[in-house]
Design a protein around this motif. Structure first.
Motif, PDB file in Angstrom:
ATOM      1  N   ILE A  11     -32.268  66.952   7.115  1.00 49.82           N
ATOM      2  CA  ILE A  11     -32.508  68.395   7.143  1.00 49.82           C
ATOM      3  C   ILE A  11     -31.393  69.089   6.369  1.00 49.82           C
ATOM      4  O   ILE A  11     -30.220  68.984   6.723  1.00 49.82           O
ATOM      5  CB  ILE A  11     -32.568  68.918   8.604  1.00 49.82           C
ATOM      6  CG1 ILE A  11     -33.662  68.169   9.362  1.00 49.82           C
ATOM      7  CG2 ILE A  11     -32.795  70.418   8.642  1.00 49.82           C
ATOM      8  CD1 ILE A  11     -33.611  68.343  10.860  1.00 49.82           C
ATOM      9  N   LEU A  12     -31.775  69.773   5.294  1.00 51.67           N
ATOM     10  CA  LEU A  12     -30.812  70.500   4.467  1.00 51.67           C
ATOM     11  C   LEU A  12     -30.979  71.994   4.721  1.00 51.67           C
ATOM     12  O   LEU A  12     -32.102  72.508   4.685  1.00 51.67           O
ATOM     13  CB  LEU A  12     -31.058  70.226   2.982  1.00 51.67           C
ATOM     14  CG  LEU A  12     -30.804  68.798   2.470  1.00 51.67           C
ATOM     15  CD1 LEU A  12     -31.202  68.692   1.016  1.00 51.67           C
ATOM     16  CD2 LEU A  12     -29.348  68.434   2.637  1.00 51.67           C
ATOM     17  N   SER A  13     -29.875  72.691   4.966  1.00 54.20           N
ATOM     18  CA  SER A  13     -29.934  74.142   5.187  1.00 54.20           C
ATOM     19  C   SER A  13     -28.959  74.836   4.244  1.00 54.20           C
ATOM     20  O   SER A  13     -27.784  74.463   4.177  1.00 54.20           O
ATOM     21  CB  SER A  13     -29.553  74.478   6.632  1.00 54.20           C
ATOM     22  OG  SER A  13     -30.465  73.856   7.520  1.00 54.20           O
ATOM     23  N   ASN A  14     -29.451  75.826   3.531  1.00 57.20           N
ATOM     24  CA  ASN A  14     -28.598  76.653   2.684  1.00 57.20           C
ATOM     25  C   ASN A  14     -28.139  77.850   3.519  1.00 57.20           C
ATOM     26  O   ASN A  14     -28.941  78.729   3.844  1.00 57.20           O
ATOM     27  CB  ASN A  14     -29.387  77.118   1.457  1.00 57.20           C
ATOM     28  CG  ASN A  14     -28.546  77.990   0.540  1.00 57.20           C
ATOM     29  OD1 ASN A  14     -27.358  78.186   0.766  1.00 57.20           O
ATOM     30  ND2 ASN A  14     -29.178  78.531  -0.506  1.00 57.20           N
ATOM     31  N   LEU A  15     -26.870  77.855   3.902  1.00 52.33           N
ATOM     32  CA  LEU A  15     -26.360  78.903   4.796  1.00 52.33           C
ATOM     33  C   LEU A  15     -25.934  80.166   4.033  1.00 52.33           C
ATOM     34  O   LEU A  15     -25.626  81.176   4.644  1.00 52.33           O
ATOM     35  CB  LEU A  15     -25.166  78.370   5.607  1.00 52.33           C
ATOM     36  CG  LEU A  15     -25.452  77.105   6.435  1.00 52.33           C
ATOM     37  CD1 LEU A  15     -24.201  76.638   7.170  1.00 52.33           C
ATOM     38  CD2 LEU A  15     -26.589  77.325   7.427  1.00 52.33           C
ATOM     39  N   LEU A  50     -32.995  75.054  -2.956  1.00 54.04           N
ATOM     40  CA  LEU A  50     -32.921  75.820  -1.711  1.00 54.04           C
ATOM     41  C   LEU A  50     -32.672  77.285  -2.033  1.00 54.04           C
ATOM     42  O   LEU A  50     -31.670  77.640  -2.655  1.00 54.04           O
ATOM     43  CB  LEU A  50     -31.783  75.299  -0.829  1.00 54.04           C
ATOM     44  CG  LEU A  50     -31.918  73.882  -0.258  1.00 54.04           C
ATOM     45  CD1 LEU A  50     -30.613  73.437   0.368  1.00 54.04           C
ATOM     46  CD2 LEU A  50     -33.030  73.821   0.774  1.00 54.04           C
ATOM     47  N   LYS A  53     -30.745  81.265   2.363  1.00 56.08           N
ATOM     48  CA  LYS A  53     -30.914  80.944   3.800  1.00 56.08           C
ATOM     49  C   LYS A  53     -32.076  79.987   4.089  1.00 56.08           C
ATOM     50  O   LYS A  53     -32.608  79.962   5.193  1.00 56.08           O
ATOM     51  CB  LYS A  53     -31.122  82.224   4.637  1.00 56.08           C
ATOM     52  CG  LYS A  53     -30.105  83.315   4.408  1.00 56.08           C
ATOM     53  CD  LYS A  53     -28.793  83.014   5.086  1.00 56.08           C
ATOM     54  CE  LYS A  53     -27.858  84.214   5.011  1.00 56.08           C
ATOM     55  NZ  LYS A  53     -26.486  83.911   5.376  1.00 56.08           N
ATOM     56  N   GLN A  54     -32.461  79.226   3.086  1.00 55.12           N
ATOM     57  CA  GLN A  54     -33.642  78.354   3.248  1.00 55.12           C
ATOM     58  C   GLN A  54     -33.252  76.958   3.739  1.00 55.12           C
ATOM     59  O   GLN A  54     -32.174  76.460   3.424  1.00 55.12           O
ATOM     60  CB  GLN A  54     -34.384  78.245   1.896  1.00 55.12           C
ATOM     61  CG  GLN A  54     -35.753  77.560   2.015  1.00 55.12           C
ATOM     62  CD  GLN A  54     -36.412  77.400   0.654  1.00 55.12           C
ATOM     63  OE1 GLN A  54     -35.779  77.391  -0.385  1.00 55.12           O
ATOM     64  NE2 GLN A  54     -37.737  77.261   0.667  1.00 55.12           N
ATOM     65  N   GLY A  55     -34.138  76.335   4.501  1.00 57.04           N
ATOM     66  CA  GLY A  55     -33.944  74.958   4.935  1.00 57.04           C
ATOM     67  C   GLY A  55     -35.107  74.090   4.490  1.00 57.04           C
ATOM     68  O   GLY A  55     -36.242  74.574   4.398  1.00 57.04           O
ATOM     69  N   LYS A  56     -34.834  72.841   4.169  1.00 61.00           N
ATOM     70  CA  LYS A  56     -35.902  71.903   3.778  1.00 61.00           C
ATOM     71  C   LYS A  56     -35.651  70.543   4.408  1.00 61.00           C
ATOM     72  O   LYS A  56     -34.513  70.166   4.680  1.00 61.00           O
ATOM     73  CB  LYS A  56     -35.973  71.762   2.246  1.00 61.00           C
ATOM     74  CG  LYS A  56     -36.649  72.943   1.564  1.00 61.00           C
ATOM     75  CD  LYS A  56     -36.893  72.671   0.092  1.00 61.00           C
ATOM     76  CE  LYS A  56     -37.593  73.872  -0.546  1.00 61.00           C
ATOM     77  NZ  LYS A  56     -37.679  73.730  -2.024  1.00 61.00           N
ATOM     78  N   HIS A  57     -36.738  69.810   4.596  1.00 62.08           N
ATOM     79  CA  HIS A  57     -36.669  68.461   5.157  1.00 62.08           C
ATOM     80  C   HIS A  57     -36.983  67.437   4.067  1.00 62.08           C
ATOM     81  O   HIS A  57     -37.919  67.618   3.297  1.00 62.08           O
ATOM     82  CB  HIS A  57     -37.712  68.285   6.274  1.00 62.08           C
ATOM     83  CG  HIS A  57     -37.420  69.092   7.493  1.00 62.08           C
ATOM     84  ND1 HIS A  57     -38.156  68.988   8.644  1.00 62.08           N
ATOM     85  CD2 HIS A  57     -36.475  70.030   7.753  1.00 62.08           C
ATOM     86  CE1 HIS A  57     -37.678  69.812   9.552  1.00 62.08           C
ATOM     87  NE2 HIS A  57     -36.663  70.467   9.034  1.00 62.08           N
TER      88      HIS A  57
END
Length: 200
Positions: A11-15, A50, A53-57
């Motif tokens: 799980i990648l999240s762009n904070l 990303l 604030k987007q997240g991807k699996h």
């Protein structure tokens, strides 16, 4: 479970609010309990965009056919993902996970009441969890400081079989029974149970 395909999610999240592109190098290796690598079984590279604030699996699948013949009796696989943000030199993140595969192989059934100097019959069931047949199957039963080696018939893919084992306890108190199952495709799958022996 040992014998099944393994599915993992990264799980990648762009904070941040900036757009980012992340290069991900993933690898998986069978390892010993000391973390020493036995064999690399998977290598994959992908790139992920990303937004703010987007997240991807990212889904990673390790089929049994990849790891089966390289697994040791420790049944451990180390998975790593090196995530590097493109155009941001030096910004890297390493994610590691060690997977210990479980066995649901040996089931030992004991009667509700076990009494000193009375013969008792145990049911020991064992299974081939693999999608391929196994042969040269051996069950090693250890009880009361004695070992009994039992040679078994080959097992078809996913087949479960059972044997009955009779013994007479000579003293009351706890008694440990250990079962060790080996064949040509895997070895030292263990099961054990503590039997409470009642006085006569």
């Amino acid at each position: 479970l040992f014998g099944k395909d393994i599915t993992l999610l990264l799980i990648l999240s762009n904070l941040s609010s900036d757009h980012k592109t992340v290069k991900v190098d993933m690898s998986a290796s069978t390892i010993l309990y000391t973390r020493r690598t036995v064999a690399e079984i998977l290598k994959a590279t992908t790139s992920v965009d990303l937004g703010s604030k987007q997240g991807k699996h990212i889904r990673l699948k390790i089929p049994y056919s990849y790891y089966g013949k390289y697994l040791t009796t420790d049944k451990r696989i180390q998975v790593t993902a090196l995530c590097e943000v493109v155009n941001m030199r030096g910004l890297k993140l390493l994610v590691e996970k060690t997977i210990i595969l479980e066995d649901t192989n040996i089931i030992i059934k004991i009667p509700r009441r076990v009494v000193v100097n009375k013969a008792v019959t145990l049911e020991i069931s064992y299974a081939n969890p693999l999608p391929e047949p196994v042969s040269r199957c051996v069950l090693l039963v250890t009880l009361m400081n004695q070992q009994v080696k039992i040679h078994l018939a080959r097992l078809a893919p996913k087949e479960r079989s059972k044997i009955y084992f009779e013994f007479t306890p000579r003293r009351s108190g706890p008694l440990q029974l250990q079962v060790d199952f080996s064949c040509d495709k895997f070895s030292h799958v263990k099961g054990f149970v503590t039997i409470a022996v009642a006085p006569a």
